[in-house]
Design an enzyme around this catalytic site. Structure first.
Site, PDB file in Angstrom:
ATOM      1  N   TYR A  99      38.650  33.705  49.716  1.00 60.76           N
ATOM      2  CA  TYR A  99      38.483  34.385  48.645  1.00 60.76           C
ATOM      3  C   TYR A  99      37.745  33.456  47.419  1.00 60.76           C
ATOM      4  CZ  TYR A  99      39.131  35.736  43.488  1.00 60.76           C
ATOM      5  OH  TYR A  99      38.946  36.336  42.632  1.00 60.76           O
ATOM      6  N   LYS A 141      33.580  35.605  47.230  1.00 53.53           N
ATOM      7  CA  LYS A 141      32.961  35.152  45.396  1.00 53.53           C
ATOM      8  C   LYS A 141      31.746  34.629  45.484  1.00 53.53           C
ATOM      9  CE  LYS A 141      35.873  38.317  43.212  1.00 53.53           C
ATOM     10  NZ  LYS A 141      35.605  39.405  43.059  1.00 53.53           N
TER      11      LYS A 141
END
Length: 270
Positions: free
Chosen positions: A172, A176
């Site tokens: 994740y 990002k």
């Protein structure tokens, strides 16, 4: 309405049926914009027990005096992205603001550390967070170029700037971080057409969803709270405040920036 800075504008907010995305959508409506609510599940608030002020986020926006439609779909799929833009143009005839908020931090059946992540989970997390953002930006770009104006606000994460303990939420965070880099490249590419592209990197935000997370995920811990300079987790309105700056002419000379809205959890340059 709190003001009419965005009167006559149309905004798309992805992942807006609940949580931070809903706060973004409502703030844009309070500023006068018509808002398209895009989500995998337009009834997502009910699934996590988040209370709405009307039967849907679209109805909340209409109660504020603005127009709204909901578009349900999986933005990992190009067809869903194309459909979102087509439905927006059919309803409103223009796209002035895109907020790429849709994303997910964990994948079922996989660990959250890099070495625990399955290949399937890796593909899912990259697609849900980075690929969907890139496709939505590419889809609205022709419309904004023709208008010679537009604002794109991507949503990165504190995790994309600074590590969580033990490298938690690794993929994740990598996705990002990719969103942050993508934001800068888009600012360079689209700036000559009058399009500004920036990003918000939220810290840990106290949403209804966060409160239901398994503590074993290691998000929202007392140690993380104590590491925040302001000694509090963020609220959805804190993020909407930053969006208001980036979506209006208050930030007319700001592009290619990633604003860390984390209460001082990250105290080094991006």
């Amino acid at each position: 309405m709190t003001g009419a800075r965005l009167a006559g504008k149309t905004a798309i907010v992805t992942g807006a049926a609940r949580g931070i995305g809903r706060a973004y959508a409502l703030r844009l409506a309070k500023l006068g914009a018509d808002v398209v609510i895009a989500d995998l599940n337009l009834q997502g608030a009910a699934r996590i027990g988040e209370e709405l002020g009307a039967e849907s986020v679209m109805a909340e926006i209409e109660a504020l005096g603005c127009r709204s439609i909901g578009v349900q779909g999986d933005l990992r799929n190009p067809e869903a992205v194309a459909g979102l833009v087509a439905e927006t143009m059919a309803a409103f005839g223009r796209i002035d603001i895109l907020v790429n908020n849709a994303g997910v931090a964990v994948a079922r059946g996989s660990g959250t550390l890099s070495t625990d992540t399955t290949p399937e989970a890796f593909d899912y997390l990259i697609a849900a967070n980075l690929k969907s953002t890139q496709m939505c930006c590419a889809a609205v770009a022709p419309v904004m170029k023709q208008q010679k104006s537009g604002v794109i606000v991507n949503i990165s994460s504190q995790t994309g700037i600074s590590l969580l303990e033990h490298g938690n939420l690794a993929i994740y965070g990598a996705a990002k971080a990719g969103v942050a880099y993508l934001t800068r490249t888009l600012a360079a590419e689209l700036g000559p057409d009058g399009i500004r592209v920036n990003a918000i990197a939220p810290g840990i935000i106290e949403t209804a969803r966060l409160k239901k997370l398994d503590p074993s995920m290691g998000v929202g811990t007392p140690e993380q709270l104590n590491a925040i300079a302001l000694r509090r987790f963020g609220q959805t309105e804190d993020m909407a405040n930053v969006l208001e700056f980036l979506a209006t002419d208050l930030s007319g000379y700001v592009s290619g920036q990633v604003i860390s809205a984390c209460g001082g959890a990250v105290l080094h340059p991006n």
